[in-house]
Scaffold this motif. Structure first.
Motif, short mmCIF file in Angstrom:
data_model
loop_
_atom_site.label_atom_id
_atom_site.label_comp_id
_atom_site.label_asym_id
_atom_site.label_seq_id
_atom_site.Cartn_x
_atom_site.Cartn_y
_atom_site.Cartn_z
N LEU A 135 34.19 39.88 37.54
CA LEU A 135 34.83 40.83 38.45
C LEU A 135 36.30 40.50 38.62
CD1 LEU A 135 32.02 41.04 41.17
CD2 LEU A 135 32.39 42.53 39.20
N ASP A 136 36.62 39.22 38.63
CA ASP A 136 38.00 38.71 38.61
C ASP A 136 37.91 37.27 38.11
OD1 ASP A 136 37.34 37.02 40.83
OD2 ASP A 136 37.88 38.61 42.24
N ASP A 137 39.00 36.51 38.21
CA ASP A 137 38.97 35.16 37.62
C ASP A 137 38.23 34.14 38.47
OD1 ASP A 137 40.77 34.96 39.67
OD2 ASP A 137 42.39 34.08 38.49
N ARG A 138 37.68 34.56 39.60
CA ARG A 138 36.92 33.65 40.46
C ARG A 138 35.47 34.10 40.68
NH1 ARG A 138 39.08 30.73 44.63
NH2 ARG A 138 36.88 30.35 45.10
N HIS A 139 35.19 35.37 40.46
CA HIS A 139 33.89 35.90 40.83
C HIS A 139 33.22 36.64 39.67
CE1 HIS A 139 36.21 35.54 44.61
NE2 HIS A 139 35.05 35.14 45.10
N VAL A 140 31.90 36.52 39.63
CA VAL A 140 31.12 37.19 38.60
C VAL A 140 29.93 37.90 39.24
CG1 VAL A 140 31.72 35.55 36.77
CG2 VAL A 140 29.67 35.16 38.17
N VAL A 163 28.78 35.95 28.63
CA VAL A 163 29.69 36.87 29.31
C VAL A 163 29.56 38.24 28.67
CG1 VAL A 163 32.09 37.38 29.89
CG2 VAL A 163 31.29 35.00 29.84
N ILE A 164 29.21 39.22 29.48
CA ILE A 164 29.05 40.59 29.00
C ILE A 164 30.36 41.35 29.20
CG2 ILE A 164 27.71 42.71 29.23
CD1 ILE A 164 25.44 40.98 30.41
N SER A 165 30.89 41.90 28.15
CA SER A 165 32.13 42.68 28.20
C SER A 165 31.87 44.00 28.92
CB SER A 165 32.64 42.94 26.79
OG SER A 165 32.90 41.73 26.12
N PRO A 166 32.92 44.72 29.32
CA PRO A 166 34.34 44.38 29.15
C PRO A 166 34.83 43.42 30.22
CG PRO A 166 34.13 46.50 30.22
CD PRO A 166 32.73 46.07 29.89
N THR A 167 35.96 42.78 29.93
CA THR A 167 36.61 41.90 30.89
C THR A 167 37.99 42.46 31.22
OG1 THR A 167 37.44 40.54 29.07
CG2 THR A 167 35.40 39.83 30.12
N LEU A 168 38.54 41.97 32.33
CA LEU A 168 39.83 42.46 32.79
C LEU A 168 40.97 41.96 31.90
CD1 LEU A 168 39.34 41.84 36.60
CD2 LEU A 168 39.24 44.04 35.43
N PRO A 169 42.01 42.76 31.69
CA PRO A 169 43.18 42.29 30.93
C PRO A 169 43.77 41.03 31.58
CG PRO A 169 43.30 44.66 31.27
CD PRO A 169 42.16 44.17 32.12
N GLY A 170 44.11 40.07 30.76
CA GLY A 170 44.72 38.84 31.26
C GLY A 170 43.74 37.82 31.79
N LEU A 171 42.45 38.10 31.73
CA LEU A 171 41.46 37.18 32.28
C LEU A 171 41.47 35.84 31.55
CD1 LEU A 171 39.07 36.63 34.21
CD2 LEU A 171 37.56 37.55 32.43
N ALA A 172 41.57 35.86 30.23
CA ALA A 172 41.54 34.61 29.46
C ALA A 172 42.64 33.66 29.90
CB ALA A 172 41.65 34.92 27.98
N ASP A 173 43.84 34.17 30.13
CA ASP A 173 44.94 33.32 30.56
C ASP A 173 44.69 32.76 31.96
OD1 ASP A 173 46.26 33.79 28.18
OD2 ASP A 173 47.46 35.45 28.99
N LEU A 192 41.80 32.21 33.39
CA LEU A 192 40.73 31.22 33.35
C LEU A 192 41.19 29.91 32.75
CD1 LEU A 192 37.65 33.35 32.22
CD2 LEU A 192 38.17 32.51 34.52
N ALA A 193 42.10 29.97 31.80
CA ALA A 193 42.56 28.76 31.14
C ALA A 193 43.19 27.76 32.11
CB ALA A 193 43.57 29.11 30.04
N SER A 194 43.76 28.26 33.21
CA SER A 194 44.40 27.38 34.19
C SER A 194 43.59 27.26 35.47
CB SER A 194 45.80 27.91 34.52
OG SER A 194 45.73 29.23 35.05
N SER A 195 42.34 27.71 35.42
CA SER A 195 41.50 27.69 36.63
C SER A 195 40.54 26.51 36.60
CB SER A 195 40.69 28.98 36.73
OG SER A 195 39.68 28.86 37.70
N PRO A 196 40.63 25.60 37.58
CA PRO A 196 39.68 24.48 37.63
C PRO A 196 38.26 24.95 37.89
CG PRO A 196 41.01 24.55 39.63
CD PRO A 196 41.61 25.53 38.68
#
Length: 299
Positions: free
Chosen positions: A181-186, A235-245, A247-251
């Motif tokens: 749903l965002d970089d913190r929630h699924v 992870v079932i697509s689609p995902t939000l634009p920019g999510l990969a970036d 997540l890469a910096s998310s502990p």
């Protein structure tokens, strides 16, 4: 007498069926059908019947994808607020809807005979309800053998995919199925949801043990998944634009056990609130992905 009877024209009679808002009685097999949710749309397409109008036509092509919806099908508005005028203009002889549209059932009935069937209701098993809906629509549309063949094909596919996983030794570790749903929630899919039928048939455990809403999911933070250290994440697509970036910096992400083991698998969209077909689609996509190997990335 037999010759005379054989020469008489035969009047098709579809009969009567009980549904959630009463009884559907038809004298003839419907030819022009409007569907107000994607589970019903999917069911008609599986039966080889193209609806004349569907709700949220364009969204179907993004989220559901299969079975494919022809380009020339009319859009009659949204699933939560379809246009009665647009429906009436199509002159349907059957409308298929669910209990979410119950307040409008009387208005729909004024346009055409209306069949109300819900796959998702509290205390029910979605796959069984979806199978029942497909079978009943097969009767209504004189496609009984087609409905039976569809269900047999799904069970055969599930068995084939299970064999592939077992031969590769990939049924020993459970999975978590999520949509971001965002970089913190699924949205995480629970044991009471549609997807559980696919997991059970594939011999895969669902790492998430908690019952969800009657739609079969819960919304949780990434930290809530961390305790399930033995799981693989799908992870079932689609995902939000920019999510990969993000997540890469998310502990919250980088310290998840499945991420650190590079056991993250991303698959194409599968509609979790559909009928029977998403179970087949998920089984194939999930099996192919597990066999191909995971990573720690989400696209």
């Amino acid at each position: 007498m037999a010759v005379l009877l054989g020469a008489l024209p035969v009047q098709a009679s579809a009969g009567s069926w009980q549904h959630e808002q009463g009884t559907l009685t038809l004298e003839d097999t419907p030819k022009r059908v409007v569907t107000l949710n994607w589970a019903a749309t999917e069911a008609l397409l599986l039966l080889g019947v193209t609806p004349v109008g569907v709700a949220d036509r364009d969204g179907y092509k993004v989220w559901v994808k299969e079975p494919a919806l022809p380009e020339d099908v009319a859009n009659i508005g949204t699933r939560v607020a379809p246009s009665l005028e647009a429906i009436a203009q199509l002159k349907p002889d059957l409308i298929v809807t669910s209990s979410e549209m119950a307040p409008a059932a009387e208005l729909l009935q004024r346009i055409a005979p209306t069949y109300v069937a819900s796959v998702y209701k509290d205390g029910t098993r979605p796959y069984e309800k979806a199978s029942d809906m497909l079978t009943t629509l097969g009767e209504i549309l004189a496609r009984e053998s087609r409905a039976e063949a569809v269900l047999e094909d799904i069970e055969h596919t599930l068995e084939t995919q299970r064999q592939r996983l077992e031969e590769a030794g990939l049924t020993d570790r459970p999975v978590t199925l999520v949509n971001f749903l965002d970089d913190r929630h699924v949205r995480i899919y629970a044991p009471n949801g549609l997807f559980q039928h696919a997991l059970d048939a594939l011999g895969l455990g669902n790492a998430w043990p908690h019952r969800g809403s009657y739609w079969g999911f819960s919304v949780v933070g990434l930290e809530d998944i961390a305790p399930y250290q033995n799981s693989r994440m799908v992870v079932i697509s689609p995902t939000l634009p920019g999510l990969a970036d993000a997540l890469a910096s998310s502990p919250f992400w980088t310290y998840l056990p499945s991420v650190r083991r590079e056991q993250v698998y991303q698959i194409e969209p599968v509609w979790p609130f559909g009928g029977v077909y998403p179970v087949k689609r998920l089984a194939i996509l999930l099996t192919d992905s597990l066999l191909s190997g995971g990573s720690d990335n989400v696209r």
